[in-house]
Design a protein around this motif. Sequence first.
Motif, mmCIF file in Angstrom:
data_model
loop_
_atom_site.group_PDB
_atom_site.id
_atom_site.type_symbol
_atom_site.label_atom_id
_atom_site.label_comp_id
_atom_site.label_asym_id
_atom_site.label_seq_id
_atom_site.Cartn_x
_atom_site.Cartn_y
_atom_site.Cartn_z
ATOM 1 N N ASP A 1 0.843 -1.186 0.000
ATOM 2 C CA ASP A 1 0.000 0.000 0.000
ATOM 3 C C ASP A 1 0.891 1.253 0.000
ATOM 4 O OD1 ASP A 1 -1.484 2.276 1.541
ATOM 5 O OD2 ASP A 1 -3.060 0.862 0.934
ATOM 6 N N PRO A 2 0.562 2.246 -0.811
ATOM 7 C CA PRO A 2 1.385 3.468 -0.858
ATOM 8 C C PRO A 2 1.570 4.135 0.508
ATOM 9 C CG PRO A 2 -0.166 3.444 -2.679
ATOM 10 C CD PRO A 2 -0.519 2.267 -1.788
ATOM 11 N N TYR A 3 0.553 4.109 1.355
ATOM 12 C CA TYR A 3 0.686 4.722 2.684
ATOM 13 C C TYR A 3 1.783 4.026 3.489
ATOM 14 C CZ TYR A 3 -0.428 6.572 7.282
ATOM 15 O OH TYR A 3 -0.335 7.187 8.510
ATOM 16 N N TYR A 4 1.832 2.698 3.410
ATOM 17 C CA TYR A 4 2.877 1.978 4.135
ATOM 18 C C TYR A 4 4.253 2.404 3.633
ATOM 19 C CZ TYR A 4 5.698 -1.626 6.264
ATOM 20 O OH TYR A 4 6.662 -2.270 6.985
ATOM 21 N N GLY A 5 4.413 2.422 2.313
ATOM 22 C CA GLY A 5 5.711 2.787 1.746
ATOM 23 C C GLY A 5 6.100 4.234 1.978
ATOM 24 N N ASP A 6 5.124 5.138 1.959
ATOM 25 C CA ASP A 6 5.414 6.569 2.089
ATOM 26 C C ASP A 6 5.513 7.048 3.533
ATOM 27 O OD1 ASP A 6 5.289 6.660 -0.673
ATOM 28 O OD2 ASP A 6 3.254 7.498 -0.728
ATOM 29 N N VAL A 7 4.761 6.404 4.441
ATOM 30 C CA VAL A 7 4.665 6.909 5.813
ATOM 31 C C VAL A 7 5.183 5.908 6.843
ATOM 32 C CG1 VAL A 7 3.080 7.780 7.583
ATOM 33 C CG2 VAL A 7 2.709 8.376 5.179
ATOM 34 N N VAL A 8 4.630 4.702 6.841
ATOM 35 C CA VAL A 8 4.936 3.742 7.900
ATOM 36 C C VAL A 8 6.373 3.243 7.828
ATOM 37 C CG1 VAL A 8 4.289 1.533 8.947
ATOM 38 C CG2 VAL A 8 2.513 3.079 8.085
ATOM 39 N N ALA A 9 6.786 2.720 6.690
ATOM 40 C CA ALA A 9 8.140 2.149 6.565
ATOM 41 C C ALA A 9 9.238 3.165 6.891
ATOM 42 C CB ALA A 9 8.337 1.540 5.179
ATOM 43 N N PRO A 10 9.170 4.399 6.360
ATOM 44 C CA PRO A 10 10.218 5.369 6.722
ATOM 45 C C PRO A 10 10.238 5.677 8.223
ATOM 46 C CG PRO A 10 9.039 6.115 4.770
ATOM 47 C CD PRO A 10 8.282 4.932 5.316
ATOM 48 N N ASP A 11 9.061 5.700 8.850
ATOM 49 C CA ASP A 11 8.997 5.959 10.287
ATOM 50 C C ASP A 11 9.610 4.797 11.061
ATOM 51 O OD1 ASP A 11 8.172 7.703 12.439
ATOM 52 O OD2 ASP A 11 6.625 6.225 12.886
ATOM 53 N N GLU A 12 9.279 3.563 10.663
ATOM 54 C CA GLU A 12 9.865 2.384 11.314
ATOM 55 C C GLU A 12 11.380 2.397 11.195
ATOM 56 O OE1 GLU A 12 6.364 -0.957 10.636
ATOM 57 O OE2 GLU A 12 7.974 -0.788 9.171
ATOM 58 N N GLU A 13 11.877 2.771 10.027
ATOM 59 C CA GLU A 13 13.326 2.776 9.779
ATOM 60 C C GLU A 13 14.055 3.729 10.724
ATOM 61 O OE1 GLU A 13 16.987 1.894 8.445
ATOM 62 O OE2 GLU A 13 15.149 0.811 7.960
ATOM 63 N N LYS A 14 13.375 4.789 11.138
ATOM 64 C CA LYS A 14 13.996 5.773 12.026
ATOM 65 C C LYS A 14 14.281 5.209 13.410
ATOM 66 C CE LYS A 14 11.645 9.736 10.003
ATOM 67 N NZ LYS A 14 10.610 10.736 10.264
ATOM 68 N N PHE A 15 13.388 4.345 13.921
ATOM 69 C CA PHE A 15 13.539 3.982 15.326
ATOM 70 C C PHE A 15 13.499 2.497 15.646
ATOM 71 C CE2 PHE A 15 8.985 4.467 14.799
ATOM 72 C CZ PHE A 15 8.449 3.463 15.578
ATOM 73 N N ILE A 16 13.043 1.636 14.759
ATOM 74 C CA ILE A 16 12.955 0.219 15.095
ATOM 75 C C ILE A 16 14.204 -0.515 14.640
ATOM 76 C CG2 ILE A 16 11.711 -1.945 14.687
ATOM 77 C CD1 ILE A 16 9.156 -0.334 14.500
ATOM 78 N N ASP A 17 14.786 -1.265 15.540
ATOM 79 C CA ASP A 17 15.942 -2.114 15.235
ATOM 80 C C ASP A 17 15.399 -3.486 14.855
ATOM 81 O OD1 ASP A 17 18.156 -3.777 15.221
ATOM 82 O OD2 ASP A 17 19.072 -2.821 16.974
ATOM 83 N N MET A 18 15.203 -3.715 13.567
ATOM 84 C CA MET A 18 14.609 -4.972 13.098
ATOM 85 C C MET A 18 15.479 -6.179 13.448
ATOM 86 S SD MET A 18 11.717 -4.333 11.858
ATOM 87 C CE MET A 18 10.705 -3.133 11.038
ATOM 88 N N GLY A 19 16.785 -6.006 13.500
ATOM 89 C CA GLY A 19 17.681 -7.113 13.830
ATOM 90 C C GLY A 19 17.544 -7.596 15.265
ATOM 91 N N ARG A 20 17.104 -6.727 16.170
ATOM 92 C CA ARG A 20 16.939 -7.117 17.569
ATOM 93 C C ARG A 20 15.472 -7.352 17.933
ATOM 94 N NH1 ARG A 20 18.822 -4.269 22.013
ATOM 95 N NH2 ARG A 20 17.612 -2.537 21.283
ATOM 96 N N SER A 21 14.574 -7.079 17.001
ATOM 97 C CA SER A 21 13.148 -7.320 17.235
ATOM 98 C C SER A 21 12.839 -8.780 16.955
ATOM 99 C CB SER A 21 12.314 -6.401 16.338
ATOM 100 O OG SER A 21 12.550 -5.048 16.674
ATOM 101 N N GLN A 22 11.716 -9.253 17.461
ATOM 102 C CA GLN A 22 11.334 -10.652 17.280
ATOM 103 C C GLN A 22 9.865 -10.736 16.912
ATOM 104 O OE1 GLN A 22 12.445 -12.126 21.190
ATOM 105 N NE2 GLN A 22 14.307 -13.008 20.342
ATOM 106 N N MET A 23 9.468 -11.917 16.408
ATOM 107 C CA MET A 23 8.076 -12.116 16.027
ATOM 108 C C MET A 23 7.614 -13.483 16.505
ATOM 109 S SD MET A 23 6.241 -11.775 12.296
ATOM 110 C CE MET A 23 7.033 -13.167 11.520
ATOM 111 N N ILE A 24 6.368 -13.552 16.912
ATOM 112 C CA ILE A 24 5.710 -14.807 17.268
ATOM 113 C C ILE A 24 4.545 -14.973 16.302
ATOM 114 C CG2 ILE A 24 4.345 -16.019 19.009
ATOM 115 C CD1 ILE A 24 5.787 -14.343 21.135
#
Length: 123
Positions: free
Chosen positions: A74-97
Amino acid sequence: MPQKERLLRFTIMARVKLTRTDPLIQYHTPKAIRERSLSLSGNLSEGNVADFDGFVELLVRENDFECLERARQDPYYGDVVAPDEEKFIDMGRSQMIVGWEEVYVEDGKTVDVKPGEGNVITG
């Protein structure tokens, strides 16, 4: 008769990047509430409180697994959400269940089932 519907649950346990120099603005669990909640947690000790900075839960119908990919496209995810996540979320140290939740639906509404009639894993 209620029909079982399985919802896939994705829980992402996020960690903030250690390189952040700006103060985090949001903090939704003040220390006093966190400490008080420990008294309600039975046999869990303070060390068993999840040490993550945030949680995201996504519920997806089992037969529509592709909706997650559609959401990411979705364009909103690519334009707004993903760039915001990139600023503060450390995907390498995050986990998923990943797991599932079963709900029972009758006439378009979620209903309770009698003990013994539900929660049977059939594959």
